[in-house]
Design a protein around this motif. Structure first.
Motif, PDB file in Angstrom:
ATOM      1  N   THR A  38      81.635  34.437  47.223  1.00 35.53           N
ATOM      2  CA  THR A  38      82.373  35.204  48.232  1.00 35.53           C
ATOM      3  C   THR A  38      82.923  36.472  47.602  1.00 35.53           C
ATOM      4  O   THR A  38      82.908  36.624  46.376  1.00 35.53           O
ATOM      5  N   ASP A  39      83.453  37.348  48.458  1.00 35.14           N
ATOM      6  CA  ASP A  39      84.221  38.469  47.914  1.00 35.14           C
ATOM      7  C   ASP A  39      85.614  37.932  47.589  1.00 35.14           C
ATOM      8  O   ASP A  39      85.844  36.722  47.658  1.00 35.14           O
ATOM      9  N   ASP A  40      86.558  38.802  47.226  1.00 33.16           N
ATOM     10  CA  ASP A  40      87.860  38.281  46.805  1.00 33.16           C
ATOM     11  C   ASP A  40      88.932  38.302  47.898  1.00 33.16           C
ATOM     12  O   ASP A  40      90.103  38.081  47.619  1.00 33.16           O
ATOM     13  N   ARG A  41      88.520  38.494  49.137  1.00 34.68           N
ATOM     14  CA  ARG A  41      89.492  38.383  50.227  1.00 34.68           C
ATOM     15  C   ARG A  41      89.693  36.916  50.559  1.00 34.68           C
ATOM     16  O   ARG A  41      88.741  36.139  50.536  1.00 34.68           O
ATOM     17  N   GLY A  42      90.901  36.541  50.867  1.00 38.78           N
ATOM     18  CA  GLY A  42      91.199  35.152  51.211  1.00 38.78           C
ATOM     19  C   GLY A  42      91.678  34.373  50.006  1.00 38.78           C
ATOM     20  O   GLY A  42      91.602  34.814  48.865  1.00 38.78           O
ATOM     21  N   SER A  43      92.154  33.170  50.282  1.00 39.18           N
ATOM     22  CA  SER A  43      92.679  32.329  49.198  1.00 39.18           C
ATOM     23  C   SER A  43      91.536  31.740  48.376  1.00 39.18           C
ATOM     24  O   SER A  43      90.396  31.629  48.845  1.00 39.18           O
ATOM     25  N   ALA A  44      91.853  31.344  47.169  1.00 40.19           N
ATOM     26  CA  ALA A  44      90.847  30.754  46.283  1.00 40.19           C
ATOM     27  C   ALA A  44      90.271  29.481  46.898  1.00 40.19           C
ATOM     28  O   ALA A  44      89.048  29.257  46.852  1.00 40.19           O
ATOM     29  N   ALA A  45      91.138  28.650  47.490  1.00 39.42           N
ATOM     30  CA  ALA A  45      90.681  27.392  48.097  1.00 39.42           C
ATOM     31  C   ALA A  45      89.735  27.675  49.263  1.00 39.42           C
ATOM     32  O   ALA A  45      88.676  27.034  49.392  1.00 39.42           O
ATOM     33  N   TYR A  46      90.082  28.626  50.112  1.00 36.64           N
ATOM     34  CA  TYR A  46      89.230  28.953  51.246  1.00 36.64           C
ATOM     35  C   TYR A  46      87.889  29.513  50.760  1.00 36.64           C
ATOM     36  O   TYR A  46      86.824  29.151  51.269  1.00 36.64           O
ATOM     37  N   ASN A  47      87.923  30.387  49.769  1.00 32.84           N
ATOM     38  CA  ASN A  47      86.691  30.982  49.254  1.00 32.84           C
ATOM     39  C   ASN A  47      85.766  29.948  48.629  1.00 32.84           C
ATOM     40  O   ASN A  47      84.545  30.058  48.735  1.00 32.84           O
ATOM     41  N   LEU A  48      86.328  28.941  47.971  1.00 36.51           N
ATOM     42  CA  LEU A  48      85.488  27.870  47.421  1.00 36.51           C
ATOM     43  C   LEU A  48      84.749  27.136  48.533  1.00 36.51           C
ATOM     44  O   LEU A  48      83.547  26.856  48.428  1.00 36.51           O
ATOM     45  N   LYS A  49      85.460  26.842  49.621  1.00 36.82           N
ATOM     46  CA  LYS A  49      84.828  26.135  50.747  1.00 36.82           C
ATOM     47  C   LYS A  49      83.771  27.022  51.407  1.00 36.82           C
ATOM     48  O   LYS A  49      82.669  26.552  51.737  1.00 36.82           O
ATOM     49  N   LEU A  50      84.092  28.295  51.609  1.00 34.13           N
ATOM     50  CA  LEU A  50      83.147  29.213  52.229  1.00 34.13           C
ATOM     51  C   LEU A  50      81.900  29.384  51.357  1.00 34.13           C
ATOM     52  O   LEU A  50      80.770  29.371  51.853  1.00 34.13           O
ATOM     53  N   SER A  51      82.086  29.510  50.058  1.00 34.41           N
ATOM     54  CA  SER A  51      80.934  29.675  49.158  1.00 34.41           C
ATOM     55  C   SER A  51      80.057  28.426  49.180  1.00 34.41           C
ATOM     56  O   SER A  51      78.823  28.531  49.119  1.00 34.41           O
ATOM     57  N   MET A  52      80.659  27.269  49.304  1.00 37.54           N
ATOM     58  CA  MET A  52      79.893  26.021  49.395  1.00 37.54           C
ATOM     59  C   MET A  52      79.099  25.982  50.701  1.00 37.54           C
ATOM     60  O   MET A  52      77.931  25.560  50.711  1.00 37.54           O
ATOM     61  N   ARG A  53      79.705  26.436  51.798  1.00 32.17           N
ATOM     62  CA  ARG A  53      78.988  26.465  53.081  1.00 32.17           C
ATOM     63  C   ARG A  53      77.794  27.419  52.995  1.00 32.17           C
ATOM     64  O   ARG A  53      76.721  27.149  53.547  1.00 32.17           O
ATOM     65  N   ARG A  54      77.970  28.536  52.311  1.00 41.33           N
ATOM     66  CA  ARG A  54      76.865  29.487  52.143  1.00 41.33           C
ATOM     67  C   ARG A  54      75.726  28.868  51.329  1.00 41.33           C
ATOM     68  O   ARG A  54      74.552  28.984  51.696  1.00 41.33           O
ATOM     69  N   ALA A  55      76.078  28.232  50.232  1.00 42.75           N
ATOM     70  CA  ALA A  55      75.057  27.586  49.401  1.00 42.75           C
ATOM     71  C   ALA A  55      74.351  26.482  50.190  1.00 42.75           C
ATOM     72  O   ALA A  55      73.128  26.329  50.102  1.00 42.75           O
ATOM     73  N   GLN A  56      75.103  25.737  50.973  1.00 52.00           N
ATOM     74  CA  GLN A  56      74.510  24.658  51.774  1.00 52.00           C
ATOM     75  C   GLN A  56      73.594  25.219  52.858  1.00 52.00           C
ATOM     76  O   GLN A  56      72.535  24.658  53.133  1.00 52.00           O
ATOM     77  N   ALA A  57      73.982  26.341  53.462  1.00 55.17           N
ATOM     78  CA  ALA A  57      73.150  26.959  54.502  1.00 55.17           C
ATOM     79  C   ALA A  57      71.791  27.376  53.927  1.00 55.17           C
ATOM     80  O   ALA A  57      70.744  27.157  54.552  1.00 55.17           O
ATOM     81  N   VAL A  58      71.794  27.956  52.742  1.00 53.52           N
ATOM     82  CA  VAL A  58      70.535  28.365  52.109  1.00 53.52           C
ATOM     83  C   VAL A  58      69.738  27.125  51.700  1.00 53.52           C
ATOM     84  O   VAL A  58      68.513  27.079  51.868  1.00 53.52           O
ATOM     85  N   THR A  59      70.419  26.102  51.211  1.00 51.12           N
ATOM     86  CA  THR A  59      69.752  24.852  50.856  1.00 51.12           C
ATOM     87  C   THR A  59      69.051  24.264  52.072  1.00 51.12           C
ATOM     88  O   THR A  59      67.913  23.785  51.974  1.00 51.12           O
ATOM     89  N   ASN A  60      69.705  24.296  53.218  1.00 49.15           N
ATOM     90  CA  ASN A  60      69.093  23.769  54.437  1.00 49.15           C
ATOM     91  C   ASN A  60      67.796  24.494  54.769  1.00 49.15           C
ATOM     92  O   ASN A  60      66.810  23.868  55.185  1.00 49.15           O
TER      93      ASN A  60
END
Length: 176
Positions: free
Chosen positions: A113-135
């Motif tokens: 992710t970029d650096d906007r948002g909290s670290a916890a939120y960005n970790l979850k968002l980055s995981m969703r992105r990785a999962q979307a590409v995995t799908n």
């Protein structure tokens, strides 16, 4: 009873000298044999030269963790989104087909992710992105069990700040 009993000193010496000469002859014969051709070292990461060339052709770069393809510029996400657009989906499907054709089916997909948002939120968002590409990779035929999915938040930005280039995934062919 000692083995040398019944033999004179001269006989023991002669027997020892014959044994030493026989061993020297064996060693000399072994040294005269033609050595076999040296075995070439295996390619790095357990990949053939052909597989490595295909990875290079697809834009992968060899690094410490394996062969890495930064999808910045190729697969970027909108702000606060994990949706893979149609153009990006087509690129991922094409990449999966090329890799599978070469027998490469073990990957790691890392979301960022970029650096906007909290670290916890960005970790979850980055995981969703990785999962979307995995799908998408799985839909293209990659075995799900061979894909490791990681969300790394805003770690390792390619550009400092809130740049769109940081909202990306990296696809890694790990070292074996």
């Amino acid at each position: 009873m000692e083995w040398s009993q019944g033999f004179s000193g001269t006989q023991r010496f002669a027997r020892g000298a014959r044994w030493a000469m026989a061993m020297a002859l064996v060693l000399l014969m072994a040294a005269c044999q033609t050595p076999s051709a040296p075995t070439p070292p295996p390619p790095p990461a357990g990949l053939t030269a052909q597989q490595q060339q295909v990875l290079r052709d697809q834009g992968f770069m060899q690094g410490d963790q394996g062969w890495e393809l930064q999808m910045s510029g190729k697969l970027l996400f909108e702000f606060d989104s994990a949706e893979v657009g149609e153009a990006a989906r087509a690129k991922v499907v094409q990449l999966a087909q090329v890799l599978m054709k070469e027998g490469i089916d073990r990957l790691r997909v890392e979301g960022y992710t970029d650096d906007r948002g909290s670290a916890a939120y960005n970790l979850k968002l980055s995981m969703r992105r990785a999962q979307a590409v995995t799908n998408v990779l799985v839909e293209a035929g990659m075995p799900r069990q061979n894909i490791e999915v990681k969300g790394l938040g805003n770690a390792l930005p390619v550009v400092s700040g809130n740049a769109a280039e940081n909202r990306r995934v990296a696809i890694v062919v790990p070292l074996l």
